[in-house]
Design a protein around this motif. Structure first.
Motif, PDB file in Angstrom:
ATOM      1  N   MET A  80       0.814  -1.202   0.000  1.00  0.00           N
ATOM      2  CA  MET A  80       0.000   0.000   0.000  1.00  0.00           C
ATOM      3  C   MET A  80       0.850   1.255   0.000  1.00  0.00           C
ATOM      4  O   MET A  80       0.410   2.303  -0.412  1.00  0.00           O
ATOM      5  CB  MET A  80      -0.921  -0.018   1.219  1.00  0.00           C
ATOM      6  CG  MET A  80      -1.876   1.136   1.227  1.00  0.00           C
ATOM      7  SD  MET A  80      -3.240   0.838   2.334  1.00  0.00           S
ATOM      8  CE  MET A  80      -3.117   2.260   3.347  1.00  0.00           C
ATOM      9  N   GLY A  81       2.104   1.193   0.421  1.00  0.00           N
ATOM     10  CA  GLY A  81       2.938   2.372   0.527  1.00  0.00           C
ATOM     11  C   GLY A  81       3.306   3.035  -0.786  1.00  0.00           C
ATOM     12  O   GLY A  81       3.733   4.171  -0.808  1.00  0.00           O
ATOM     13  N   GLN A  82       3.152   2.360  -1.925  1.00  0.00           N
ATOM     14  CA  GLN A  82       3.579   2.928  -3.198  1.00  0.00           C
ATOM     15  C   GLN A  82       2.565   3.873  -3.826  1.00  0.00           C
ATOM     16  O   GLN A  82       2.858   4.542  -4.795  1.00  0.00           O
ATOM     17  CB  GLN A  82       3.952   1.820  -4.188  1.00  0.00           C
ATOM     18  CG  GLN A  82       2.785   1.032  -4.735  1.00  0.00           C
ATOM     19  CD  GLN A  82       2.365  -0.146  -3.875  1.00  0.00           C
ATOM     20  OE1 GLN A  82       2.664  -0.222  -2.694  1.00  0.00           O
ATOM     21  NE2 GLN A  82       1.639  -1.072  -4.460  1.00  0.00           N
ATOM     22  N   PHE A  83       1.339   3.937  -3.338  1.00  0.00           N
ATOM     23  CA  PHE A  83       0.307   4.748  -3.969  1.00  0.00           C
ATOM     24  C   PHE A  83       0.441   6.226  -3.588  1.00  0.00           C
ATOM     25  O   PHE A  83       0.726   6.541  -2.434  1.00  0.00           O
ATOM     26  CB  PHE A  83      -1.088   4.242  -3.593  1.00  0.00           C
ATOM     27  CG  PHE A  83      -1.327   2.830  -4.018  1.00  0.00           C
ATOM     28  CD1 PHE A  83      -1.288   2.479  -5.363  1.00  0.00           C
ATOM     29  CD2 PHE A  83      -1.582   1.843  -3.090  1.00  0.00           C
ATOM     30  CE1 PHE A  83      -1.506   1.168  -5.764  1.00  0.00           C
ATOM     31  CE2 PHE A  83      -1.804   0.527  -3.486  1.00  0.00           C
ATOM     32  CZ  PHE A  83      -1.760   0.198  -4.825  1.00  0.00           C
ATOM     33  N   PRO A  84       0.230   7.136  -4.541  1.00  0.00           N
ATOM     34  CA  PRO A  84       0.300   8.578  -4.250  1.00  0.00           C
ATOM     35  C   PRO A  84      -0.733   8.976  -3.201  1.00  0.00           C
ATOM     36  O   PRO A  84      -1.790   8.364  -3.084  1.00  0.00           O
ATOM     37  CB  PRO A  84      -0.035   9.229  -5.591  1.00  0.00           C
ATOM     38  CG  PRO A  84       0.154   8.182  -6.618  1.00  0.00           C
ATOM     39  CD  PRO A  84      -0.094   6.871  -5.934  1.00  0.00           C
ATOM     40  N   ARG A  85      -0.397  10.027  -2.453  1.00  0.00           N
ATOM     41  CA  ARG A  85      -1.276  10.514  -1.391  1.00  0.00           C
ATOM     42  C   ARG A  85      -1.447  12.013  -1.473  1.00  0.00           C
ATOM     43  O   ARG A  85      -0.566  12.719  -1.935  1.00  0.00           O
ATOM     44  CB  ARG A  85      -0.689  10.159  -0.029  1.00  0.00           C
ATOM     45  CG  ARG A  85      -0.706   8.675   0.151  1.00  0.00           C
ATOM     46  CD  ARG A  85       0.276   8.209   1.131  1.00  0.00           C
ATOM     47  NE  ARG A  85       0.315   6.758   0.935  1.00  0.00           N
ATOM     48  CZ  ARG A  85       0.365   5.893   1.880  1.00  0.00           C
ATOM     49  NH1 ARG A  85       0.397   6.284   3.105  1.00  0.00           N
ATOM     50  NH2 ARG A  85       0.391   4.618   1.625  1.00  0.00           N
ATOM     51  N   ALA A  86      -2.580  12.462  -1.006  1.00  0.00           N
ATOM     52  CA  ALA A  86      -2.853  13.894  -0.918  1.00  0.00           C
ATOM     53  C   ALA A  86      -3.441  14.174   0.457  1.00  0.00           C
ATOM     54  O   ALA A  86      -4.213  13.379   0.987  1.00  0.00           O
ATOM     55  CB  ALA A  86      -3.837  14.329  -1.997  1.00  0.00           C
TER      56      ALA A  86
ATOM     57  N   GLY B 198       7.922  15.810   5.195  1.00  0.00           N
ATOM     58  CA  GLY B 198       8.143  14.772   4.195  1.00  0.00           C
ATOM     59  C   GLY B 198       9.308  15.176   3.322  1.00  0.00           C
ATOM     60  O   GLY B 198      10.353  15.554   3.834  1.00  0.00           O
ATOM     61  N   GLU B 199       9.149  15.123   2.001  1.00  0.00           N
ATOM     62  CA  GLU B 199      10.211  15.569   1.102  1.00  0.00           C
ATOM     63  C   GLU B 199      10.592  17.013   1.390  1.00  0.00           C
ATOM     64  O   GLU B 199      11.752  17.356   1.469  1.00  0.00           O
ATOM     65  CB  GLU B 199       9.766  15.445  -0.356  1.00  0.00           C
ATOM     66  CG  GLU B 199       9.707  14.028  -0.850  1.00  0.00           C
ATOM     67  CD  GLU B 199       9.266  13.949  -2.287  1.00  0.00           C
ATOM     68  OE1 GLU B 199      10.102  13.570  -3.129  1.00  0.00           O
ATOM     69  OE2 GLU B 199       8.097  14.267  -2.553  1.00  0.00           O
ATOM     70  N   GLU B 200       9.584  17.861   1.526  1.00  0.00           N
ATOM     71  CA  GLU B 200       9.791  19.263   1.869  1.00  0.00           C
ATOM     72  C   GLU B 200       8.789  19.634   2.956  1.00  0.00           C
ATOM     73  O   GLU B 200       7.591  19.427   2.786  1.00  0.00           O
ATOM     74  CB  GLU B 200       9.558  20.161   0.652  1.00  0.00           C
ATOM     75  CG  GLU B 200      10.523  19.931  -0.476  1.00  0.00           C
ATOM     76  CD  GLU B 200      10.246  20.851  -1.657  1.00  0.00           C
ATOM     77  OE1 GLU B 200       9.646  21.917  -1.455  1.00  0.00           O
ATOM     78  OE2 GLU B 200      10.640  20.483  -2.753  1.00  0.00           O
ATOM     79  N   PRO B 201       9.254  20.186   4.083  1.00  0.00           N
ATOM     80  CA  PRO B 201       8.302  20.567   5.129  1.00  0.00           C
ATOM     81  C   PRO B 201       7.430  21.730   4.670  1.00  0.00           C
ATOM     82  O   PRO B 201       7.886  22.613   3.942  1.00  0.00           O
ATOM     83  CB  PRO B 201       9.200  20.978   6.300  1.00  0.00           C
ATOM     84  CG  PRO B 201      10.553  21.140   5.754  1.00  0.00           C
ATOM     85  CD  PRO B 201      10.623  20.439   4.442  1.00  0.00           C
TER      86      PRO B 201
ATOM     87  N   HIS C 197       0.634  17.059  -1.936  1.00  0.00           N
ATOM     88  CA  HIS C 197       0.697  15.758  -2.596  1.00  0.00           C
ATOM     89  C   HIS C 197       2.097  15.184  -2.432  1.00  0.00           C
ATOM     90  O   HIS C 197       3.075  15.928  -2.446  1.00  0.00           O
ATOM     91  CB  HIS C 197       0.393  15.903  -4.092  1.00  0.00           C
ATOM     92  CG  HIS C 197      -0.927  16.533  -4.349  1.00  0.00           C
ATOM     93  ND1 HIS C 197      -1.085  17.898  -4.463  1.00  0.00           N
ATOM     94  CD2 HIS C 197      -2.149  16.002  -4.501  1.00  0.00           C
ATOM     95  CE1 HIS C 197      -2.355  18.170  -4.682  1.00  0.00           C
ATOM     96  NE2 HIS C 197      -3.022  17.036  -4.700  1.00  0.00           N
ATOM     97  N   HIS C 198       2.194  13.868  -2.295  1.00  0.00           N
ATOM     98  CA  HIS C 198       3.503  13.228  -2.222  1.00  0.00           C
ATOM     99  C   HIS C 198       3.389  11.761  -2.621  1.00  0.00           C
ATOM    100  O   HIS C 198       2.307  11.185  -2.613  1.00  0.00           O
ATOM    101  CB  HIS C 198       4.122  13.376  -0.829  1.00  0.00           C
ATOM    102  CG  HIS C 198       3.286  12.796   0.263  1.00  0.00           C
ATOM    103  ND1 HIS C 198       3.373  11.485   0.639  1.00  0.00           N
ATOM    104  CD2 HIS C 198       2.335  13.357   1.039  1.00  0.00           C
ATOM    105  CE1 HIS C 198       2.519  11.260   1.613  1.00  0.00           C
ATOM    106  NE2 HIS C 198       1.868  12.373   1.870  1.00  0.00           N
ATOM    107  N   ARG C 199       4.536  11.196  -2.958  1.00  0.00           N
ATOM    108  CA  ARG C 199       4.594   9.772  -3.288  1.00  0.00           C
ATOM    109  C   ARG C 199       4.399   8.964  -2.006  1.00  0.00           C
ATOM    110  O   ARG C 199       4.840   9.357  -0.937  1.00  0.00           O
ATOM    111  CB  ARG C 199       5.941   9.435  -3.914  1.00  0.00           C
ATOM    112  CG  ARG C 199       6.177  10.131  -5.241  1.00  0.00           C
ATOM    113  CD  ARG C 199       7.480   9.678  -5.901  1.00  0.00           C
ATOM    114  NE  ARG C 199       8.566   9.420  -5.000  1.00  0.00           N
ATOM    115  CZ  ARG C 199       9.506  10.300  -4.666  1.00  0.00           C
ATOM    116  NH1 ARG C 199       9.480  11.521  -5.164  1.00  0.00           N
ATOM    117  NH2 ARG C 199      10.481   9.971  -3.840  1.00  0.00           N
TER     118      ARG C 199
END
Length: 58
Positions: A1-7, A19-22, A32-34
């Motif tokens: 389940m971890g591979q699906f994009p999230r918003a 995450g990638e950028e705070p 949005h993030h991977r």
């Protein structure tokens, strides 16, 4: 389940998304993030915050 994009959508209050950028998420904003990127949300204002998490399953 971890591979699906999230918003994440801010519904009320203010929260910090790490995450990638705070960033700061406020009501009416979205982020949005991977799915494989480690992330977390935390309250960053004096009042409660509500967010909506959407996971896109292709």
């Amino acid at each position: 389940m971890g591979q699906f994009p999230r918003a994440k959508c801010g519904l009320s209050g203010k929260s910090e998304v790490e995450g990638e950028e705070p960033l700061t998420l406020r009501a009416g904003q979205s982020a949005h993030h991977r799915g494989e990127v480690p992330h977390r949300c935390r309250l960053s204002g004096p009042s409660p915050a509500r967010t909506l998490l959407v996971i896109a399953n292709a």
